[in-house]
Enzyme design. Structure first.
Site, PDB file in Angstrom:
ATOM      1  N   ARG A  92       0.858  -1.188   0.000  1.00 50.89           N
ATOM      2  CA  ARG A  92       0.000   0.000   0.000  1.00 50.89           C
ATOM      3  C   ARG A  92       0.896   1.240   0.000  1.00 50.89           C
ATOM      4  NH1 ARG A  92      -4.359  -0.349   4.743  1.00 50.89           N
ATOM      5  NH2 ARG A  92      -4.912   1.674   3.828  1.00 50.89           N
ATOM      6  N   HIS A  93       0.315   2.355  -0.320  1.00 49.39           N
ATOM      7  CA  HIS A  93       1.027   3.637  -0.268  1.00 49.39           C
ATOM      8  C   HIS A  93       1.459   3.939   1.172  1.00 49.39           C
ATOM      9  CE1 HIS A  93      -2.588   5.234   1.646  1.00 49.39           C
ATOM     10  NE2 HIS A  93      -3.271   4.576   0.711  1.00 49.39           N
ATOM     11  N   ASN A 102      -5.468   9.017   6.125  1.00 44.57           N
ATOM     12  CA  ASN A 102      -5.290   7.878   7.032  1.00 44.57           C
ATOM     13  C   ASN A 102      -5.205   8.361   8.474  1.00 44.57           C
ATOM     14  OD1 ASN A 102      -3.179   6.334   4.589  1.00 44.57           O
ATOM     15  ND2 ASN A 102      -5.247   5.713   5.142  1.00 44.57           N
ATOM     16  N   GLU A 111      -7.826   3.301  -5.849  1.00 39.00           N
ATOM     17  CA  GLU A 111      -8.609   2.679  -4.795  1.00 39.00           C
ATOM     18  C   GLU A 111     -10.082   2.587  -5.194  1.00 39.00           C
ATOM     19  OE1 GLU A 111      -8.935   0.671  -2.709  1.00 39.00           O
ATOM     20  OE2 GLU A 111      -8.566   1.411  -0.679  1.00 39.00           O
ATOM     21  N   HIS A 167      -3.543   0.396  -3.003  1.00 40.40           N
ATOM     22  CA  HIS A 167      -4.373   0.803  -1.868  1.00 40.40           C
ATOM     23  C   HIS A 167      -4.930  -0.459  -1.212  1.00 40.40           C
ATOM     24  CE1 HIS A 167      -4.273   4.950  -3.562  1.00 40.40           C
ATOM     25  NE2 HIS A 167      -4.207   4.280  -4.695  1.00 40.40           N
ATOM     26  N   ARG A 220      -1.365   9.993  -3.114  1.00 42.33           N
ATOM     27  CA  ARG A 220      -0.644   9.260  -2.068  1.00 42.33           C
ATOM     28  C   ARG A 220       0.150   8.085  -2.635  1.00 42.33           C
ATOM     29  NH1 ARG A 220      -6.110   8.651  -1.771  1.00 42.33           N
ATOM     30  NH2 ARG A 220      -7.075   6.576  -1.549  1.00 42.33           N
TER      31      ARG A 220
END
Length: 647
Positions: free
Chosen positions: A384-385, A391, A500, A568, A477
């Protein structure tokens, strides 16, 4: 005033607002949308039509259309299974008025002589079943009355498929079947492999047990031949039961099927049980490249038939087994072509593909996948980023930038990939130097079968260093997580397919806000995350993400280079589900936390899988030696392919 016969009325029904010309009558029983041009009537006198509703528009009842053409419409032959399916409830249709129109299933009045441009034959007998069109069924993207979820309906036998493997031992058949089954299952088409191992049948005893040596495969060994035929037909019956009665879409028969007699017996049994509708696709694997064949043989020696045996003696016995098969081997070719059978020939596991008469959506998907197929040894990294500002705030979706912690993760990720890339190169050269054929005692590291050519070797025959691709989504991101990679050393590309899942009206909200603002949607999603689609513009479901990631998966399968996919949460879940063959119900529950990176190295009998966790204290990635995939409740998730974990 009612129209006269001479006025050639045009009729509008409650079912369709279109005007229907009297010279082009359309029966509600004909489902094909494409008809060849219909010739004008033989008589110049305009004909009357019978409205679908006798009380239609208050007009007078018309007379049925009378034609001078004496040509009858051909009766179609159907299997007993199709007839039983068509007699099931739900075959009548209802319309907006709520009134069931069973009369529409009666046979149509004879049409003008014309040939339909479709492979769906018409029928003439009352309540006679028809062979249904084998058009595409894609869960999440298509639906119909008989298939509201997009899966192939049980009655649509013609849309299902039996794949019959053909080929000598050590030609990569099992490897091909595993990858095809994993791909089709990931696309939500229920697929199962049926491999008839002779030790599964205890009713036949040969000298006190089942012999797996070369003598067992000798045609002169009558008892063994009877056992092989018995097991083959029992396995095929299990496959047909799965496809016809257990909801399966594709059954794969993994066996040599190397003789014409065996293949005829397979087709005869399929037709006897399922009729003519069920598709049968033969898939043959041939190996002409000597290096590839030797690698396949060494892999076979590490299988269950030769486990724990001396590698030199095992190789000698295995070659004898292959020689016995070669004496009776008949490749796919002239007979299948003349009989109009569907088949695919794979040469050197993807170097060359020959297809013949492939029909149907599933067969086409299989060909498409096999065209993008290779055995190259490479690494596939998924993460994932880095942590984003959303977040930190607990919001979903959006297009936020990285936080300070996310920036640190991105910088460390680029450095870590540099180190891992060099490690792979060192192992690649070391493995090349230590590969021997025939194998030496104690040699348990067979090479990865790969077609050899001038493009992947240097002048001394050593493998060239592989390129390294870095793919991100088009969200900030993800793009920022790749910002520290050297573009001279890495091929960096943004892909919208890796975006995403779009949360529609819930974009930018926290889960607490979604529960408060949209309580019904919140409960629906919790009940079935895989199929739930967010409302609002652009809202998606997991099935939508699976279908847009199909191009990414096929490209990863096609390429021979390393790749890092920076995605994502939902994207990482779907990608891992494909490469590890996860159960359908586990895809949307897989725990893929920030700061974890996964690496997969495809192997002939599965995949080598490792995980690393980001350590913010050391600003490096720590190897997880006993790593297991978990769901959101931290329970172990079942992996359906062979996984080897190594440091």
């Amino acid at each position: 005033m009612a129209p006269s016969v001479q006025s050639s009325p045009k009729i509008t029904t409650s079912r369709s607002p279109k005007m229907i010309s009297p010279h082009y009558p359309r029966s509600p029983r004909i489902v094909s949308a494409f008809l060849s041009p219909v010739p004008p009537p033989i008589s110049n006198t305009p004909q009357n039509l019978l409205p679908l509703d006798n009380g239609f528009n208050g007009g007078p009842q018309q007379q049925p259309l009378q034609l001078a053409s004496p040509l009858p419409i051909r009766q179609t032959q159907h299997s007993s299974i199709a007839k039983s399916v068509m007699s099931a409830p739900g075959m009548s249709r209802s319309y907006s008025a709520g009134k069931e129109c069973t009369e529409l299933l009666a046979p149509p009045a004879p049409l003008y002589a014309g040939r339909a441009l479709t492979d769906t034959p018409a029928t003439t007998a009352p309540n006679s079943p028809r062979i249904r069109a084998t058009t595409l069924d894609i869960p999440g993207l298509t639906k119909s009355r008989v298939s509201p979820d997009g899966r192939i309906a049980r009655r649509d036998i013609g849309a299902k498929l039996v794949i019959v493997m053909v080929g000598l031992p050590a030609r990569g058949k099992s490897y091909i079947t595993q990858k095809v089954a994993r791909y089709l299952n990931w696309l939500q088409h229920d697929t199962k492999i049926f491999n008839h191992r002779t030790d599964s049948v205890a009713s036949v005893d040969i000298d006190g047990g089942v012999d797996q040596s070369a003598s067992f495969f000798d045609p002169a060994n009558k008892a063994a031949a009877e056992l092989r035929e018995k097991v083959a037909m029992e396995t095929l019956d299990e496959l047909l039961d799965y496809v016809l009665h257990q909801g399966g879409s594709v059954g794969i028969l993994d066996a040599t099927n190397s003789t014409l007699e065996r293949r005829k017996a397979v087709v005869d049994r399929v037709r006897e049980v399922a009729g003519k509708e069920l598709g049968v696709l033969f898939l043959e694997s041939e190996c002409h490249d000597q290096q590839l064949l030797e690698a396949n043989m060494r892999l076979k020696l590490s299988g269950p038939d030769y486990k724990g045996q001396d590698p030199v003696k095992a190789l000698e016995d295995f070659k004898k087994r292959v020689e016995i098969y070669e004496k009776n081997y008949v490749p796919l070719g002239e007979y299948e072509e003349k009989a109009g059978m569907q088949f695919i020939k794979m040469i050197d596991v993807g170097r060359k593909i020959v297809t013949h008469q492939t029909k149907g959506f599933l067969a086409a998907q299989t060909v498409y996948f096999l065209l993008n197929f290779n055995l190259a040894h490479r690494q596939i990294w998924i993460t994932r980023h880095g942590e984003s500002l959303d977040n930190v705030a607990g919001k979903i979706g959006g297009n936020a930038l990285l936080s300070d912690n996310g920036e640190k993760y991105a910088r460390t990720l680029a450095q870590f990939m540099d180190v891992e890339r060099r490690k792979f190169r060192e192992k690649q050269l070391q493995k090349h130097e230590s590969s021997h054929m025939p194998p030496r005692p104690g040699d348990t590291t067979p090479p990865n079968p790969e077609y050899s050519n001038c493009c992947n070797q240097d002048e001394d025959g050593r493998p060239l260093e592989k390129n390294f691709c870095v793919w991100t989504s088009m969200l900030a991101r993800s793009i920022e997580t790749a910002q520290f990679f050297d573009e001279e050393e890495y091929d960096i590309k943004e892909m919208r397919m890796l975006n995403e899942l779009n949360a529609g009206v819930a974009e930018g909200l926290t889960y607490a806000e979604i529960k408060r603002l949209y309580p019904k949607e919140y409960d629906l999603r919790r009940h079935d995350k895989l199929h739930y689609r967010y409302p609002g513009a652009g809202g998606e479901s997991y099935l939508d993400v699976i279908n847009r990631l199909r191009a990414v998966i096929v490209e990863v399968e096609r390429m021979t280079d390393h790749v890092l996919l920076i995605g994502h949460r939902v994207v990482a879940r779907v990608l891992l589900a494909y490469f590890l063959g996860l159960e359908r119900e586990d895809v949307a529950k897989l725990d893929v936390p920030l700061g974890t990176i996964y690496v997969l190295e495809p192997k002939p009998y599965g995949v080598e899988f490792r995980a690393y966790k980001y350590n913010s204290q050391t600003e490096w990635f720590d190897f997880q030696p006993d790593f297991k995939l978990k769901n959101e409740e931290q329970k172990d998730i079942k992996v359906n392919i062979k996984v080897a974990v190594s440091a």
